[in-house]
Design a protein around this motif. Structure first.
Motif, PDB file in Angstrom:
ATOM      1  N   LEU A  20       0.839  -1.202   0.000  1.00 44.62           N
ATOM      2  CA  LEU A  20       0.000   0.000   0.000  1.00 44.62           C
ATOM      3  C   LEU A  20       0.872   1.249   0.000  1.00 44.62           C
ATOM      4  CD1 LEU A  20      -2.789   1.405   0.331  1.00 44.62           C
ATOM      5  CD2 LEU A  20      -2.475   1.192   2.802  1.00 44.62           C
ATOM      6  N   ALA A  21       1.916   1.250   0.822  1.00 49.81           N
ATOM      7  CA  ALA A  21       2.823   2.397   0.896  1.00 49.81           C
ATOM      8  C   ALA A  21       3.563   2.610  -0.418  1.00 49.81           C
ATOM      9  CB  ALA A  21       3.820   2.194   2.037  1.00 49.81           C
ATOM     10  N   VAL A  22       4.020   1.524  -1.011  1.00 47.12           N
ATOM     11  CA  VAL A  22       4.772   1.629  -2.276  1.00 47.12           C
ATOM     12  C   VAL A  22       3.863   2.104  -3.403  1.00 47.12           C
ATOM     13  CG1 VAL A  22       6.026   0.306  -4.028  1.00 47.12           C
ATOM     14  CG2 VAL A  22       6.488  -0.070  -1.593  1.00 47.12           C
ATOM     15  N   HIS A  23       2.655   1.565  -3.468  1.00 48.34           N
ATOM     16  CA  HIS A  23       1.692   2.003  -4.485  1.00 48.34           C
ATOM     17  C   HIS A  23       1.386   3.487  -4.320  1.00 48.34           C
ATOM     18  CE1 HIS A  23      -2.365   2.540  -6.284  1.00 48.34           C
ATOM     19  NE2 HIS A  23      -1.835   1.767  -7.222  1.00 48.34           N
ATOM     20  N   PHE A  24       1.215   3.920  -3.080  1.00 43.20           N
ATOM     21  CA  PHE A  24       0.977   5.340  -2.791  1.00 43.20           C
ATOM     22  C   PHE A  24       2.148   6.184  -3.291  1.00 43.20           C
ATOM     23  CE2 PHE A  24       1.771   8.976  -0.060  1.00 43.20           C
ATOM     24  CZ  PHE A  24       0.555   9.643  -0.072  1.00 43.20           C
ATOM     25  N   TYR A  25       3.356   5.721  -3.025  1.00 43.58           N
ATOM     26  CA  TYR A  25       4.544   6.469  -3.455  1.00 43.58           C
ATOM     27  C   TYR A  25       4.568   6.638  -4.972  1.00 43.58           C
ATOM     28  CZ  TYR A  25       9.379   7.617  -4.517  1.00 43.58           C
ATOM     29  OH  TYR A  25      10.503   8.234  -5.010  1.00 43.58           O
ATOM     30  N   LEU A  37       8.528  -0.131 -15.142  1.00 42.10           N
ATOM     31  CA  LEU A  37       9.325  -0.360 -13.935  1.00 42.10           C
ATOM     32  C   LEU A  37       8.422  -0.391 -12.703  1.00 42.10           C
ATOM     33  CD1 LEU A  37      12.095  -0.657 -12.561  1.00 42.10           C
ATOM     34  CD2 LEU A  37      12.198   1.847 -12.424  1.00 42.10           C
ATOM     35  N   VAL A  38       7.451   0.520 -12.662  1.00 44.12           N
ATOM     36  CA  VAL A  38       6.486   0.560 -11.552  1.00 44.12           C
ATOM     37  C   VAL A  38       5.732  -0.762 -11.470  1.00 44.12           C
ATOM     38  CG1 VAL A  38       4.359   1.627 -10.695  1.00 44.12           C
ATOM     39  CG2 VAL A  38       6.210   3.062 -11.591  1.00 44.12           C
ATOM     40  N   TYR A  39       5.257  -1.218 -12.613  1.00 40.12           N
ATOM     41  CA  TYR A  39       4.498  -2.478 -12.665  1.00 40.12           C
ATOM     42  C   TYR A  39       5.351  -3.647 -12.190  1.00 40.12           C
ATOM     43  CZ  TYR A  39       1.826  -6.408 -14.554  1.00 40.12           C
ATOM     44  OH  TYR A  39       1.149  -7.582 -14.694  1.00 40.12           O
ATOM     45  N   LEU A 104      12.005   4.823  -0.800  1.00 41.22           N
ATOM     46  CA  LEU A 104      11.474   3.492  -0.492  1.00 41.22           C
ATOM     47  C   LEU A 104      12.529   2.620   0.184  1.00 41.22           C
ATOM     48  CD1 LEU A 104       9.260   2.718  -3.625  1.00 41.22           C
ATOM     49  CD2 LEU A 104       8.562   3.507  -1.362  1.00 41.22           C
ATOM     50  N   TYR A 105      13.782   2.846  -0.162  1.00 38.20           N
ATOM     51  CA  TYR A 105      14.860   2.109   0.504  1.00 38.20           C
ATOM     52  C   TYR A 105      14.824   2.385   2.002  1.00 38.20           C
ATOM     53  CZ  TYR A 105      19.577   0.942   2.103  1.00 38.20           C
ATOM     54  OH  TYR A 105      20.635   0.434   2.806  1.00 38.20           O
ATOM     55  N   TYR A 106      14.739   3.657   2.369  1.00 32.33           N
ATOM     56  CA  TYR A 106      14.735   4.004   3.793  1.00 32.33           C
ATOM     57  C   TYR A 106      13.415   3.654   4.471  1.00 32.33           C
ATOM     58  CZ  TYR A 106      19.284   6.189   3.393  1.00 32.33           C
ATOM     59  OH  TYR A 106      20.629   6.391   3.205  1.00 32.33           O
ATOM     60  N   PHE A 107      12.330   3.653   3.708  1.00 26.67           N
ATOM     61  CA  PHE A 107      11.064   3.188   4.269  1.00 26.67           C
ATOM     62  C   PHE A 107      11.194   1.734   4.703  1.00 26.67           C
ATOM     63  CE2 PHE A 107       7.141   0.743   3.248  1.00 26.67           C
ATOM     64  CZ  PHE A 107       6.386   1.144   4.339  1.00 26.67           C
ATOM     65  N   PHE A 108      11.783   0.913   3.844  1.00 30.19           N
ATOM     66  CA  PHE A 108      11.927  -0.510   4.178  1.00 30.19           C
ATOM     67  C   PHE A 108      13.011  -0.743   5.236  1.00 30.19           C
ATOM     68  CE2 PHE A 108       9.376  -1.260   0.361  1.00 30.19           C
ATOM     69  CZ  PHE A 108       8.536  -2.257   0.830  1.00 30.19           C
ATOM     70  N   ALA A 146       5.044  13.678   2.439  1.00 31.69           N
ATOM     71  CA  ALA A 146       4.397  14.964   2.158  1.00 31.69           C
ATOM     72  C   ALA A 146       5.352  16.128   2.416  1.00 31.69           C
ATOM     73  CB  ALA A 146       3.137  15.118   3.011  1.00 31.69           C
ATOM     74  N   ILE A 147       6.136  16.036   3.497  1.00 31.85           N
ATOM     75  CA  ILE A 147       7.103  17.094   3.811  1.00 31.85           C
ATOM     76  C   ILE A 147       8.227  17.115   2.785  1.00 31.85           C
ATOM     77  CG2 ILE A 147       8.807  17.877   5.519  1.00 31.85           C
ATOM     78  CD1 ILE A 147       7.007  16.589   7.676  1.00 31.85           C
ATOM     79  N   HIS A 148       8.709  15.931   2.423  1.00 34.60           N
ATOM     80  CA  HIS A 148       9.833  15.805   1.501  1.00 34.60           C
ATOM     81  C   HIS A 148       9.524  16.407   0.126  1.00 34.60           C
ATOM     82  CE1 HIS A 148      13.408  14.150  -0.328  1.00 34.60           C
ATOM     83  NE2 HIS A 148      12.707  13.413  -1.177  1.00 34.60           N
TER      84      HIS A 148
END
Length: 201
Positions: A20-25, A37-39, A104-108, A146-148
Motif C-alpha cells: 500500500l505504501a509503495v503504491h501510494f509512493y 518499472l512501476v508495474y 522506499l529504501y529508507y522506508f523498508f 508529504a514534507i519531503h
C-alpha cells in the motif's frame, strides 16, 4: 457487526501495508518513473511481501509451528517474524536498493527495524501489535513523504488516521491485544520511520 470488525483486521493486515505504501509512493511521487518499472516493482513486491509470507505460514502450520493465522502467542510469532525480516532484507537488496529509489529504501529500512524490534519483544514474551506497527509505520511514511515533496496529502493522512483507529478498535474488540500492546505496536512502527528520515528528508 463482529464480521465487519473482524474484516478490518484482514483488509489492513500487516503483509498488505508495505505494498500500500509503495503504491501510494508511485501514484503521488512527482518523480518520473517508467510505468513498466512501476508495474514490475509492484508485482515483485506483491510476490515477496504477500504471496511468500502466506506460503511460509502454511508451511509452518503443516510443520506444527503455528496453530492459526492470528499468531496468538509470542512463541508462534518468532519464526514468522524472523522470516519476515529475511524477506524485507531481500526486498531491500533486490527491489529497492539505495541507488534506485532512496525514499522506499529508507522506508523498508524502517520496516526492517520495526520487524526486528517486534521479534525481540516476542522473544521477551511481549506481544506488541504488528497490525499497529504496520499501519503506524505507513502513516509516518506518508507524513514524511508529504514534507519531503511539499505535497498536500491531507486526505490520505486523514484516511490513514481513520484506518489506524479502526484497526486498533478491531484488535481490542476481538481481544487480540491490550491497550498497552497496541500503543507499543504503534510506537514500534512510528519511531523507526522517524529515525531514518534524517537520511532522505
Amino acid at each position: 457487526m463482529k464480521w465487519i470488525i473482524k474484516s478490518i483486521s484482514f483488509i489492513f493486515h500487516p503483509i498488505v501495508m508495505p505494498i500500500l505504501a509503495v503504491h501510494f509512493y508511485f501514484k503521488k511521487s512527482p518523480r518520473f518513473i517508467p510505468e513498466d518499472l512501476v508495474y514490475a516493482k509492484l508485482v515483485s513486491l506483491f510476490i515477496l511481501s504477500v504471496i511468500l509470507p502466506i506460503l511460509v505460514y502454511f508451511l509452518l502450520k503443516t510443520l506444527g509451528k503455528t496453530e492459526s493465522i492470528y499468531l496468538k502467542t509470542t512463541k508462534e510469532r518468532v519464526l514468522p517474524l524472523l522470516v519476515n525480516c529475511l524477506i524485507i532484507g531481500l526486498i531491500l537488496f533486490r527491489l529497492f536498493p539505495l541507488s534506485q529509489i532512496p525514499e522506499l529504501y529508507y522506508f523498508f529500512i524502517g520496516v526492517l527495524i520495526s520487524s526486528i524490534t517486534c521479534l525481540i519483544f516476542a522473544l521477551a514474551k511481549f506481544k506488541a501489535s504488528i497490525h499497529l506497527t504496520a499501519t503506524g509505520g505507513v502513516f509516518m511514511f506518508f507524513i514524511v513523504f508529504a514534507i519531503h515533496f511539499s505535497i498536500n496529502i491531507n486526505g490520505s493522512l486523514a484516511l490513514m488516521a481513520i484506518i489506524i483507529g479502526a484497526v486498533a478498535t478491531s484488535r481490542l474488540y476481538l481481544k487480540a491485544h491490550t491497550c498497552k500492546e497496541l500503543i507499543m505496536g504503534l510506537i514500534i512502527g512510528i519511531v523507526p520511520q522517524l529515525v531514518v528520515l534524517q537520511y532522505w528528508l
